[in-house]
Design a protein around this motif. Structure first.
Motif, PDB file in Angstrom:
ATOM      1  N   GLY A 154       0.788  -1.212   0.000  1.00  0.00           N
ATOM      2  CA  GLY A 154       0.000   0.000   0.000  1.00  0.00           C
ATOM      3  C   GLY A 154       0.827   1.272   0.000  1.00  0.00           C
ATOM      4  O   GLY A 154       0.285   2.370  -0.063  1.00  0.00           O
ATOM      5  N   LYS A 155       2.142   1.142   0.061  1.00  0.00           N
ATOM      6  CA  LYS A 155       3.045   2.299   0.032  1.00  0.00           C
ATOM      7  C   LYS A 155       3.997   2.124  -1.147  1.00  0.00           C
ATOM      8  O   LYS A 155       4.849   1.237  -1.141  1.00  0.00           O
ATOM      9  CB  LYS A 155       3.808   2.422   1.338  1.00  0.00           C
ATOM     10  N   ALA A 156       3.836   2.984  -2.143  1.00  0.00           N
ATOM     11  CA  ALA A 156       4.586   2.848  -3.394  1.00  0.00           C
ATOM     12  C   ALA A 156       6.091   2.825  -3.171  1.00  0.00           C
ATOM     13  O   ALA A 156       6.801   2.055  -3.813  1.00  0.00           O
ATOM     14  CB  ALA A 156       4.203   3.968  -4.358  1.00  0.00           C
ATOM     15  N   SER A 157       6.606   3.643  -2.255  1.00  0.00           N
ATOM     16  CA  SER A 157       8.059   3.698  -2.048  1.00  0.00           C
ATOM     17  C   SER A 157       8.603   2.373  -1.513  1.00  0.00           C
ATOM     18  O   SER A 157       9.697   1.947  -1.888  1.00  0.00           O
ATOM     19  CB  SER A 157       8.439   4.850  -1.122  1.00  0.00           C
ATOM     20  N   LEU A 158       7.844   1.695  -0.649  1.00  0.00           N
ATOM     21  CA  LEU A 158       8.282   0.406  -0.109  1.00  0.00           C
ATOM     22  C   LEU A 158       8.169  -0.695  -1.157  1.00  0.00           C
ATOM     23  O   LEU A 158       9.043  -1.564  -1.259  1.00  0.00           O
ATOM     24  CB  LEU A 158       7.480   0.045   1.136  1.00  0.00           C
ATOM     25  N   TYR A 174      15.299  -2.216  -5.970  1.00  0.00           N
ATOM     26  CA  TYR A 174      16.587  -1.883  -5.359  1.00  0.00           C
ATOM     27  C   TYR A 174      17.123  -2.878  -4.328  1.00  0.00           C
ATOM     28  O   TYR A 174      18.327  -2.904  -4.070  1.00  0.00           O
ATOM     29  CB  TYR A 174      16.507  -0.499  -4.698  1.00  0.00           C
ATOM     30  N   ALA A 175      16.277  -3.657  -3.712  1.00  0.00           N
ATOM     31  CA  ALA A 175      16.718  -4.522  -2.612  1.00  0.00           C
ATOM     32  C   ALA A 175      17.806  -5.501  -3.047  1.00  0.00           C
ATOM     33  O   ALA A 175      18.828  -5.645  -2.367  1.00  0.00           O
ATOM     34  CB  ALA A 175      15.533  -5.274  -2.017  1.00  0.00           C
ATOM     35  N   VAL A 176      17.619  -6.163  -4.172  1.00  0.00           N
ATOM     36  CA  VAL A 176      18.604  -7.139  -4.646  1.00  0.00           C
ATOM     37  C   VAL A 176      19.899  -6.431  -5.034  1.00  0.00           C
ATOM     38  O   VAL A 176      20.995  -6.871  -4.673  1.00  0.00           O
ATOM     39  CB  VAL A 176      18.041  -7.960  -5.829  1.00  0.00           C
ATOM     40  N   ARG A 177      19.779  -5.323  -5.736  1.00  0.00           N
ATOM     41  CA  ARG A 177      20.967  -4.580  -6.165  1.00  0.00           C
ATOM     42  C   ARG A 177      21.753  -4.067  -4.960  1.00  0.00           C
ATOM     43  O   ARG A 177      22.977  -4.199  -4.905  1.00  0.00           O
ATOM     44  CB  ARG A 177      20.568  -3.419  -7.070  1.00  0.00           C
ATOM     45  N   LEU A 219      25.375  -2.853   0.473  1.00  0.00           N
ATOM     46  CA  LEU A 219      24.815  -1.676   1.147  1.00  0.00           C
ATOM     47  C   LEU A 219      23.783  -2.033   2.202  1.00  0.00           C
ATOM     48  O   LEU A 219      23.613  -1.301   3.184  1.00  0.00           O
ATOM     49  CB  LEU A 219      24.181  -0.730   0.119  1.00  0.00           C
ATOM     50  N   SER A 220      23.073  -3.118   2.001  1.00  0.00           N
ATOM     51  CA  SER A 220      22.023  -3.529   2.928  1.00  0.00           C
ATOM     52  C   SER A 220      21.692  -4.991   2.673  1.00  0.00           C
ATOM     53  O   SER A 220      22.136  -5.583   1.685  1.00  0.00           O
ATOM     54  CB  SER A 220      20.774  -2.660   2.740  1.00  0.00           C
ATOM     55  N   ARG A 221      20.872  -5.548   3.569  1.00  0.00           N
ATOM     56  CA  ARG A 221      20.351  -6.904   3.396  1.00  0.00           C
ATOM     57  C   ARG A 221      18.852  -6.856   3.666  1.00  0.00           C
ATOM     58  O   ARG A 221      18.398  -6.171   4.583  1.00  0.00           O
ATOM     59  CB  ARG A 221      20.988  -7.898   4.364  1.00  0.00           C
ATOM     60  N   THR A 222      18.118  -7.635   2.879  1.00  0.00           N
ATOM     61  CA  THR A 222      16.670  -7.698   3.025  1.00  0.00           C
ATOM     62  C   THR A 222      16.260  -9.131   3.332  1.00  0.00           C
ATOM     63  O   THR A 222      16.716 -10.062   2.676  1.00  0.00           O
ATOM     64  CB  THR A 222      15.979  -7.205   1.735  1.00  0.00           C
TER      65      THR A 222
END
Length: 172
Positions: free
Chosen positions: A23-27, A34-37, A43-46
């Motif tokens: 329900g939140k476009a940015s998320l 971007y999460a995989v990249r 830079l981060s882990r998801t």
């Protein structure tokens, strides 16, 4: 639909990134684009919690993203004079989303607790971190975090929150 037993690291080959909608476009956009990249760049882990499926990519019910960050000692709610004057390490809870299909079922709280436990585990394994910091997207999300009862404003801006590792340790 039944949920998997635990959160796992995101894998584009296994998980349906584009089908997620909280329900939140940015998320949604972050997860699909971007999460995989960002993970590949270090830079981060998801981490994701998926629905169980018999075929195809697994639908995502919830996710969170963690990254390393720093904050100035002066920004901390309870300034500890023994801390250095240079920025101190924290874990950044960069993203947290729950599919619209699972909202209102306590999955947001479960996801938050799991994210905090993962941050604590990383700190216990050697990642220096004084606590967890997060930036709140909107007032509804702020109420969610305030309802949890452990977050303090990090600065004079109530949309930036902090929880010390000692408080997180009490969750376990």
């Amino acid at each position: 639909m039944a949920l998997a037993a635990e959160f796992v690291l995101l894998d584009a080959a296994l998980h349906d990134l584009k089908g997620f909608d909280c329900g939140k476009a940015s998320l949604n956009d972050y997860l699909s684009r971007y999460a995989v990249r960002n993970s590949g760049l270090g830079l981060s882990r998801t981490w994701v919690l998926t629905e169980q499926a018999e075929h195809g990519k697994l639908p995502i019910a919830a996710y969170y993203t963690l990254a390393s960050s720093t904050v100035a000692r002066e920004e901390l709610p309870a300034q500890n004079k023994s801390l250095p004057t240079y920025p101190v390490p924290v874990v950044l809870l960069a993203r947290l989303g729950v599919s619209v299909h699972y909202q209102g079922q306590q999955l947001g709280a479960k996801t938050l607790v799991q994210a905090l436990r993962t941050a604590l585990e990383l700190a216990d394994r050697g990642l220096p971190a004084l606590g967890v910091v997060l930036d709140v997207l909107d007032d509804a999300t702020l109420r969610f975090y305030q309802h949890m009862g452990m977050f303090m404003p990090l600065t004079d801006q109530p949309q930036r929150l902090f929880v010390p590792m000692g408080t997180i340790r009490q969750l376990s």
